[in-house]
Write an enzyme that holds these catalytic residues in place. Structure first.
Site, mmCIF file in Angstrom:
data_model
loop_
_atom_site.group_PDB
_atom_site.id
_atom_site.type_symbol
_atom_site.label_atom_id
_atom_site.label_comp_id
_atom_site.label_asym_id
_atom_site.label_seq_id
_atom_site.Cartn_x
_atom_site.Cartn_y
_atom_site.Cartn_z
ATOM 1 N N TYR A 204 0.893 -1.283 0.098
ATOM 2 C CA TYR A 204 0.084 -0.005 -0.119
ATOM 3 C C TYR A 204 0.872 1.106 0.074
ATOM 4 O O TYR A 204 1.605 1.303 1.080
ATOM 5 C CB TYR A 204 -0.865 0.128 1.196
ATOM 6 C CG TYR A 204 -1.869 -1.088 1.096
ATOM 7 C CD1 TYR A 204 -1.638 -2.395 1.779
ATOM 8 C CD2 TYR A 204 -3.362 -0.772 0.875
ATOM 9 C CE1 TYR A 204 -2.615 -3.107 1.849
ATOM 10 C CE2 TYR A 204 -4.344 -1.605 0.902
ATOM 11 C CZ TYR A 204 -4.026 -2.966 1.354
ATOM 12 O OH TYR A 204 -5.152 -3.717 1.419
ATOM 13 N N PRO A 296 -12.619 0.056 -0.798
ATOM 14 C CA PRO A 296 -11.632 -0.998 -0.914
ATOM 15 C C PRO A 296 -10.275 -1.238 -0.053
ATOM 16 O O PRO A 296 -9.701 -2.346 -0.002
ATOM 17 C CB PRO A 296 -11.464 -1.567 -2.176
ATOM 18 C CG PRO A 296 -11.475 -0.329 -2.859
ATOM 19 C CD PRO A 296 -12.718 0.511 -2.182
ATOM 20 N N LYS A 300 -12.222 -5.312 3.146
ATOM 21 C CA LYS A 300 -13.208 -5.691 3.995
ATOM 22 C C LYS A 300 -14.520 -6.250 3.152
ATOM 23 O O LYS A 300 -15.410 -6.860 4.081
ATOM 24 C CB LYS A 300 -13.396 -4.924 4.900
ATOM 25 C CG LYS A 300 -12.348 -4.479 6.261
ATOM 26 C CD LYS A 300 -12.192 -5.922 7.002
ATOM 27 C CE LYS A 300 -10.680 -5.467 7.711
ATOM 28 N NZ LYS A 300 -10.122 -6.698 7.258
ATOM 29 N N TYR A 388 -6.812 -5.816 10.198
ATOM 30 C CA TYR A 388 -6.573 -6.153 8.765
ATOM 31 C C TYR A 388 -6.877 -7.730 8.547
ATOM 32 O O TYR A 388 -7.387 -8.206 7.707
ATOM 33 C CB TYR A 388 -5.059 -5.983 8.346
ATOM 34 C CG TYR A 388 -4.898 -5.966 6.816
ATOM 35 C CD1 TYR A 388 -5.498 -5.004 6.132
ATOM 36 C CD2 TYR A 388 -4.385 -7.220 6.314
ATOM 37 C CE1 TYR A 388 -5.440 -4.956 4.574
ATOM 38 C CE2 TYR A 388 -4.259 -7.170 4.831
ATOM 39 C CZ TYR A 388 -4.898 -6.120 3.960
ATOM 40 O OH TYR A 388 -4.735 -6.242 2.634
#
Ligand code: APR
Ligand code: PHB
Length: 410
Positions: A204, A296, A300, A388
């Protein structure tokens, strides 16, 4: 008109509807699934692909984990990248051994449709003019057209699993539901490329030019995303322009970057957070995207659909086994507690990693400091990691007649 009688009428054959149908089947409860799209369309839609530990355990325990065991990619960590540097968050170490598994939602859906068809219980694809009625009676109905015939499914309950744009939520009378919504001033341009992933975990990235995400589907397929304006026409982006922007945002100072390959799919998705509460009106229960949408960034969406239907299956099982309605009565409250925590996490991941059009220089510096803190503090990393990999579901697998499977990983 063809009349079909069942216990639970399920509208929608996405992850929520298919998982619910199979969970009910395993508990000896009959259902009819009604889907307005073609089977191939439902399977081929490219969607997200991160399964929480609890979702993996559920699929295994339901006996639909063969594909997942064969092709799922277990990830014990992920990376956050900013200012040209990648920082690893060790999910497994921080959560007592939990992990996520990358396995495309379309694969999950394919496995569940195969399982459904083996049960011989009905699933209607390409249903036209789907509607629900008599929701406040003890015999609600789902009506639709199929192969030129009018059909009516008479049920005890209806599960609205027809996604954000479905017909179930709008069928609830005005004034019953409260909608909570936040629309973000950006979208994601996503591509699927025929290129071997250049790393075996997700990255990310927060970059001056906007967010970017490195993910994958298989040892030969890379999945990448870029933050773009919300209504960005995809035609504006040539393949070359996409690759150039991906490289600019994702490359790190140690020389890492994604591998380039032929782009086989590309699209732009808008981003929103949405919750409709309560998730029930009389004999209609909303589950999955029909009741809530998350951006997104937290990965989840599918996992929330799975936890909703576990809670719903427990309620229906208690009703049919013992005439106990208490678990159906608490369905919405139990789901919404978890939904709101996932909403909060998804909003936080989104806010932390994206650039906002109206942000100031102060906001930008604060965001860098957020990331610096997050990647330097074990407490902060633990908080990210536990969310997460997935917060607990209040209902145990045993409550829906399942036992933890031998292959559950961890
Ligand atoms: N009648 C019948 N079926 C319908 C109707 C209708 N009027 N409208 C929509 N559907 C179908 C859609 O074609 C789709 O197959 O309902 C299904 C809903 O599936 P999803 O949108 O996948 O929603 P859900 O099952 O709740 O799964 C949530 O999917 O969208 C992703 O990111 C999301 O991962 C999350 C997951
Ligand atoms: C994906 O692989 O499609 C994916 C991964 C992580 C996300 C969203 C999408 O947060």
């Amino acid at each position: 008109m063809r009349i079909v009688r069942t216990q639970v009428g399920i509208v929608g054959a996405g992850p929520a509807g298919l998982l619910l149908g199979h969970l009910l089947h395993l508990n000896g409860i009959d259902s009819v699934i009604v889907e307005n799209r073609r089977r191939e369309y439902v399977i081929d839609r490219v969607r997200a692909g991160v399964l929480e530990q609890g979702t993996v355990d559920l699929l295994q325990a339901m006996g639909v984990g063969a594909g997942l065991r064969r092709a799922g990619l277990r990830h014990d960590g992920l990376y956050l990248s900013f200012q040209g540097q990648r920082h690893r968050i060790n999910l497994a170490e921080l959560t007592g051994g939990k992990a996520i598994t990358v396995y495309g939602q379309n694969e999950v859906v394919r496995d569940l449709i195969d399982a459904r068809q083996q049960t011989q219980r009905p699933i209607y694809f390409e249903a036209g003019q789907v509607s629900v009625a008599a929701l406040a009676s003890s015999a609600p109905t789902v009506r639709f057209q199929h192969d030129g015939e009018e059909c009516e499914v008479r049920c005890d309950f209806i599960a609205g699993c027809d996604g954000f744009h479905g017909i179930c939520r709008p069928s609830v009378p005005d004034g019953v539901l409260t909608n909570y919504e936040r629309v973000y001033p950006f979208g994601w341009l996503g591509i699927l490329a025929e290129a071997a992933p250049s790393l075996d975990e997700l990255v990310y990235t927060y970059h001056e030019r906007g967010f970017a995400l490195f993910s994958m589907r298989s040892p030969t397929l890379t999945r990448l995303y870029l933050q773009v304006p919300p209504d960005e026409p995809i035609e504006r982006w040539s393949d070359d322009a996409i690759w150039q922007e991906m490289m600019t945002r994702m490359s790190t100072r140690d020389g890492w970057k994604p591998n380039v390959g032929h782009i086989v799919q590309k699209s732009v998705t808008p981003m929103r957070s949405f919750v409709a509460a309560p998730m029930r009106y009389e004999r209609l229960f909303l589950a999955g995207d029909a009741a809530h949408i998350v951006p997104p960034t937290g990965a989840k969406g599918l996992n929330l659909a799975a936890s909703d239907v576990v809670v719903l299956a427990r309620g229906l099982r208690a009703f049919y086994d013992d005439g106990d309605t208490s678990f159906l009565d608490s369905y919405s409250d139990v789901c919404l507690r978890r939904v709101w925590k996932a909403q909060r996490f998804s909003w936080w991941m989104t806010s932390t990693l994206h650039r906002f059009p109206d942000e100031t220089a102060f906001d930008h510096q604060r965001q860098i400091a957020d990331l610096d803190y997050l990647t330097g503090s074990r407490a902060a990393m633990t908080s990210l990691a536990e969310q997460y990999v997935g917060l607990p579901v209040e209902v145990a697998l045993e409550d829906v007649g399942l036992t933890r499977h031998l292959h559950s990983g961890a």
